[in-house]
Design a protein around this motif. Structure first.
Motif, PDB file in Angstrom:
ATOM      1  N   LEU A  30      -4.349  21.640  -9.429  1.00 31.00           N
ATOM      2  CA  LEU A  30      -5.300  21.454  -8.319  1.00 31.00           C
ATOM      3  C   LEU A  30      -5.996  20.100  -8.423  1.00 31.00           C
ATOM      4  O   LEU A  30      -6.234  19.428  -7.408  1.00 31.00           O
ATOM      5  CB  LEU A  30      -6.338  22.582  -8.322  1.00 31.00           C
ATOM      6  N   LYS A  31      -6.331  19.685  -9.636  1.00 35.57           N
ATOM      7  CA  LYS A  31      -6.961  18.373  -9.825  1.00 35.57           C
ATOM      8  C   LYS A  31      -6.026  17.261  -9.369  1.00 35.57           C
ATOM      9  O   LYS A  31      -6.467  16.274  -8.762  1.00 35.57           O
ATOM     10  CB  LYS A  31      -7.338  18.172 -11.290  1.00 35.57           C
ATOM     11  N   HIS A  32      -4.752  17.390  -9.657  1.00 35.08           N
ATOM     12  CA  HIS A  32      -3.776  16.391  -9.215  1.00 35.08           C
ATOM     13  C   HIS A  32      -3.703  16.355  -7.691  1.00 35.08           C
ATOM     14  O   HIS A  32      -3.561  15.280  -7.089  1.00 35.08           O
ATOM     15  CB  HIS A  32      -2.402  16.697  -9.806  1.00 35.08           C
ATOM     16  N   ILE A  33      -3.787  17.517  -7.057  1.00 37.55           N
ATOM     17  CA  ILE A  33      -3.741  17.558  -5.592  1.00 37.55           C
ATOM     18  C   ILE A  33      -4.944  16.829  -4.995  1.00 37.55           C
ATOM     19  O   ILE A  33      -4.819  16.026  -4.067  1.00 37.55           O
ATOM     20  CB  ILE A  33      -3.699  19.018  -5.096  1.00 37.55           C
ATOM     21  N   VAL A  34      -6.129  17.087  -5.552  1.00 33.27           N
ATOM     22  CA  VAL A  34      -7.349  16.468  -5.026  1.00 33.27           C
ATOM     23  C   VAL A  34      -7.380  14.967  -5.316  1.00 33.27           C
ATOM     24  O   VAL A  34      -8.069  14.203  -4.628  1.00 33.27           O
ATOM     25  CB  VAL A  34      -8.591  17.186  -5.606  1.00 33.27           C
ATOM     26  N   SER A  35      -6.613  14.517  -6.303  1.00 30.07           N
ATOM     27  CA  SER A  35      -6.575  13.082  -6.606  1.00 30.07           C
ATOM     28  C   SER A  35      -5.781  12.301  -5.564  1.00 30.07           C
ATOM     29  O   SER A  35      -5.852  11.069  -5.531  1.00 30.07           O
ATOM     30  CB  SER A  35      -5.957  12.851  -7.994  1.00 30.07           C
ATOM     31  N   ILE A  36      -5.040  12.987  -4.697  1.00 31.74           N
ATOM     32  CA  ILE A  36      -4.269  12.322  -3.654  1.00 31.74           C
ATOM     33  C   ILE A  36      -5.225  11.737  -2.615  1.00 31.74           C
ATOM     34  O   ILE A  36      -6.206  12.377  -2.220  1.00 31.74           O
ATOM     35  CB  ILE A  36      -3.304  13.315  -2.973  1.00 31.74           C
ATOM     36  N   GLU A  37      -4.949  10.542  -2.174  1.00 32.51           N
ATOM     37  CA  GLU A  37      -5.797   9.883  -1.192  1.00 32.51           C
ATOM     38  C   GLU A  37      -5.861  10.711   0.089  1.00 32.51           C
ATOM     39  O   GLU A  37      -4.845  11.098   0.655  1.00 32.51           O
ATOM     40  CB  GLU A  37      -5.256   8.485  -0.880  1.00 32.51           C
ATOM     41  N   GLY A  38      -7.070  11.011   0.517  1.00 35.85           N
ATOM     42  CA  GLY A  38      -7.268  11.781   1.739  1.00 35.85           C
ATOM     43  C   GLY A  38      -7.608  13.232   1.504  1.00 35.85           C
ATOM     44  O   GLY A  38      -8.239  13.877   2.352  1.00 35.85           O
ATOM     45  N   HIS A  43       0.830  -1.200   0.000  1.00 34.78           N
ATOM     46  CA  HIS A  43       0.000   0.000   0.000  1.00 34.78           C
ATOM     47  C   HIS A  43       0.870   1.258   0.000  1.00 34.78           C
ATOM     48  O   HIS A  43       0.598   2.224  -0.723  1.00 34.78           O
ATOM     49  CB  HIS A  43      -0.931  -0.006   1.205  1.00 34.78           C
ATOM     50  N   ARG A  44       1.939   1.221   0.792  1.00 33.77           N
ATOM     51  CA  ARG A  44       2.831   2.380   0.835  1.00 33.77           C
ATOM     52  C   ARG A  44       3.523   2.606  -0.505  1.00 33.77           C
ATOM     53  O   ARG A  44       3.686   3.729  -0.953  1.00 33.77           O
ATOM     54  CB  ARG A  44       3.874   2.187   1.933  1.00 33.77           C
ATOM     55  N   LEU A  45       3.938   1.487  -1.139  1.00 32.42           N
ATOM     56  CA  LEU A  45       4.572   1.604  -2.443  1.00 32.42           C
ATOM     57  C   LEU A  45       3.593   2.134  -3.491  1.00 32.42           C
ATOM     58  O   LEU A  45       3.955   2.958  -4.339  1.00 32.42           O
ATOM     59  CB  LEU A  45       5.132   0.242  -2.880  1.00 32.42           C
ATOM     60  N   GLN A  46       2.344   1.636  -3.427  1.00 30.65           N
ATOM     61  CA  GLN A  46       1.326   2.124  -4.355  1.00 30.65           C
ATOM     62  C   GLN A  46       1.063   3.612  -4.135  1.00 30.65           C
ATOM     63  O   GLN A  46       0.913   4.387  -5.086  1.00 30.65           O
ATOM     64  CB  GLN A  46       0.034   1.321  -4.188  1.00 30.65           C
ATOM     65  N   HIS A  47       0.996   4.015  -2.857  1.00 32.18           N
ATOM     66  CA  HIS A  47       0.770   5.421  -2.528  1.00 32.18           C
ATOM     67  C   HIS A  47       1.946   6.281  -3.000  1.00 32.18           C
ATOM     68  O   HIS A  47       1.751   7.373  -3.556  1.00 32.18           O
ATOM     69  CB  HIS A  47       0.578   5.571  -1.017  1.00 32.18           C
ATOM     70  N   ALA A  48       3.171   5.767  -2.782  1.00 35.02           N
ATOM     71  CA  ALA A  48       4.356   6.500  -3.227  1.00 35.02           C
ATOM     72  C   ALA A  48       4.387   6.612  -4.751  1.00 35.02           C
ATOM     73  O   ALA A  48       4.739   7.655  -5.308  1.00 35.02           O
ATOM     74  CB  ALA A  48       5.617   5.806  -2.725  1.00 35.02           C
ATOM     75  N   ASN A  49       3.986   5.526  -5.420  1.00 36.25           N
ATOM     76  CA  ASN A  49       3.945   5.540  -6.883  1.00 36.25           C
ATOM     77  C   ASN A  49       2.919   6.544  -7.385  1.00 36.25           C
ATOM     78  O   ASN A  49       3.168   7.288  -8.348  1.00 36.25           O
ATOM     79  CB  ASN A  49       3.614   4.135  -7.397  1.00 36.25           C
ATOM     80  N   GLN A  50       1.744   6.547  -6.730  1.00 34.74           N
ATOM     81  CA  GLN A  50       0.716   7.523  -7.097  1.00 34.74           C
ATOM     82  C   GLN A  50       1.223   8.946  -6.874  1.00 34.74           C
ATOM     83  O   GLN A  50       1.016   9.836  -7.701  1.00 34.74           O
ATOM     84  CB  GLN A  50      -0.559   7.297  -6.279  1.00 34.74           C
ATOM     85  N   SER A  51       1.895   9.166  -5.734  1.00 32.29           N
ATOM     86  CA  SER A  51       2.423  10.490  -5.421  1.00 32.29           C
ATOM     87  C   SER A  51       3.436  10.942  -6.460  1.00 32.29           C
ATOM     88  O   SER A  51       3.409  12.083  -6.935  1.00 32.29           O
ATOM     89  CB  SER A  51       3.063  10.490  -4.033  1.00 32.29           C
ATOM     90  N   LEU A  52       4.341  10.019  -6.845  1.00 33.86           N
ATOM     91  CA  LEU A  52       5.324  10.357  -7.868  1.00 33.86           C
ATOM     92  C   LEU A  52       4.648  10.657  -9.197  1.00 33.86           C
ATOM     93  O   LEU A  52       5.058  11.568  -9.928  1.00 33.86           O
ATOM     94  CB  LEU A  52       6.322   9.207  -8.031  1.00 33.86           C
TER      95      LEU A  52
END
Length: 378
Positions: free
Chosen positions: A81-89, A48-57
């Protein structure tokens, strides 16, 4: 065990060695199952952390790509702004871009449930550029990731300023060159002709009057008046060509221009502007400045107005600019409107893909109204 299930419990049927072995086997299976489940949870968490890091990158890379646009516009800021809102949370984000002398530009993405205290100031090279507001729930977004977005937005605003300054410098340099050529050629020629006409008037002054001489003097007066008018118009044209937009801010340039005009008149000039440099390219800024200036000068010179009001209103599709006064007005039907330089203003309106409407009546003031559609391709 191939099914990854350690829920095995063999029945203990005796207290002998087989019973002890069976109980030991059951305890081992239980411990192995517990260990396996722990390892599985750890692997899932790491995944999950790797997926989150990959999404963040991924979103950081996509956001940084917005900085490569030949001209950064509101569309690029909205995409970030759309990219920011796409972040989980993250549920919503708001960008406030501050420009000296102008109303702040506000962009939204997502829906805010209420007031938020999550705010980051956008600063680059000690220059305050605006603010990023965001609202989040669980899981909380990584603070370093939000910091990276703050840097990207700061650079985007900074680059936008630099791009506008470069565009304006090119236009102003070109216009300054034209102004110098006009001054060195046409202005000097008109000055020479004015001197010659003055000498001729002085010579004819002592000549005895007759019918032919009276006609010559009338022609001389008309010629002198025409030359003076042409010279005055040329000086105004040179002043217009030398208009500058300092530091990429249309608001500052507009305010400075109105302040200079107010010093030349006893009329009270009021300015209310919602125009943003962010949504105007360099050519649009120049044409708007000149059109507002020409309409205001007309009100100062011809209307004898006590109050002049300049309103620049922006909605989702249309920008409306009005210059109104409470002066003597004129008959818009019978009056030669071009006498007030309206043909030049009509041409500027056409260059903005807009329409110019002039409303006036004797002793009823005058209203000059420009409307043009807002374009995303600035």
């Amino acid at each position: 065990m191939q099914s990854h299930s350690f829920n095995v419990a063999l029945p203990v049927q005796s207290d002998n060695e087989m019973g002890i072995l069976t109980e030991t086997f059951n305890n081992m299976a239980f411990d192995l199952g517990k260990l396996y489940r722990g390892l599985e949870l750890a692997v899932n968490e790491k995944t999950h952390r790797l997926q989150h890091a990959n999404q963040s990158l991924g979103v950081l890379y996509q956001s940084s790509q917005e900085l490569t646009a030949s001209r950064i516009t509101t569309d690029n800021f909205q995409a970030i702004l759309k990219h920011i809102v796409s972040i989980e949370g993250v549920n919503a984000a708001k960008l406030q871009i501050d420009e000296a002398g102008e109303k702040s530009t506000i962009l939204y993405e997502g829906d805010f449930s209420g007031e938020t205290n999550n705010v980051r100031e956008l600063v680059l090279d000690d220059q305050k550029l605006g603010y990023l507001y965001f609202e989040y729930g669980l899981p909380c977004p990584d603070d370093a990731l939000i910091g990276n977005f703050v840097q990207i937005l700061s650079r985007a605003i900074y680059y936008n300023h630099a791009q506008r300054q470069a565009e304006q410098l090119l236009i102003m340099e070109e216009r300054a060159t034209i102004a110098r050529e006009l001054h060195d050629s046409l202005a000097q020629s008109l000055s020479y002709l004015k001197i010659q006409v003055s000498l001729l008037k002085r010579t004819l002054k002592d000549v005895p009057d007759n019918d032919e001489m009276a006609k010559s003097k009338r022609v001389m007066i008309e010629l002198d008046t025409g030359l003076s008018s042409a010279y005055t118009q040329l000086r105004e044209l040179l002043t217009t060509f030398r208009l500058t937009i300092k530091e990429g801010s249309f608001g500052q340039a507009l305010t400075q221009m109105i302040r200079q005009l107010a010093e030349q008149s006893d009329a009270k000039i009021e300015l209310n502007s919602e125009l943003s440099s962010l949504e105007l390219n360099a050519h649009q800024q120049v044409h708007l400045l000149q059109l507002i200036r020409e309409a205001t000068i007309n009100a100062i010179k011809h209307a004898n107005a006590e109050n002049i009001t300049i309103d620049c209103v922006v909605d989702e599709e249309v920008t409306t600019v009005t210059v109104s006064d409470d002066g003597v007005g004129f008959d818009a039907v019978n009056e030669k409107i071009n006498h007030y330089g309206m043909s030049i203003m009509q041409e500027r309106a056409a260059r903005l893909n807009g329409e110019l409407d002039i409303q006036s009546k004797p002793n009823g003031g005058c209203l000059v109204k420009l409307q043009y559609k807002r374009s995303k391709d600035n």
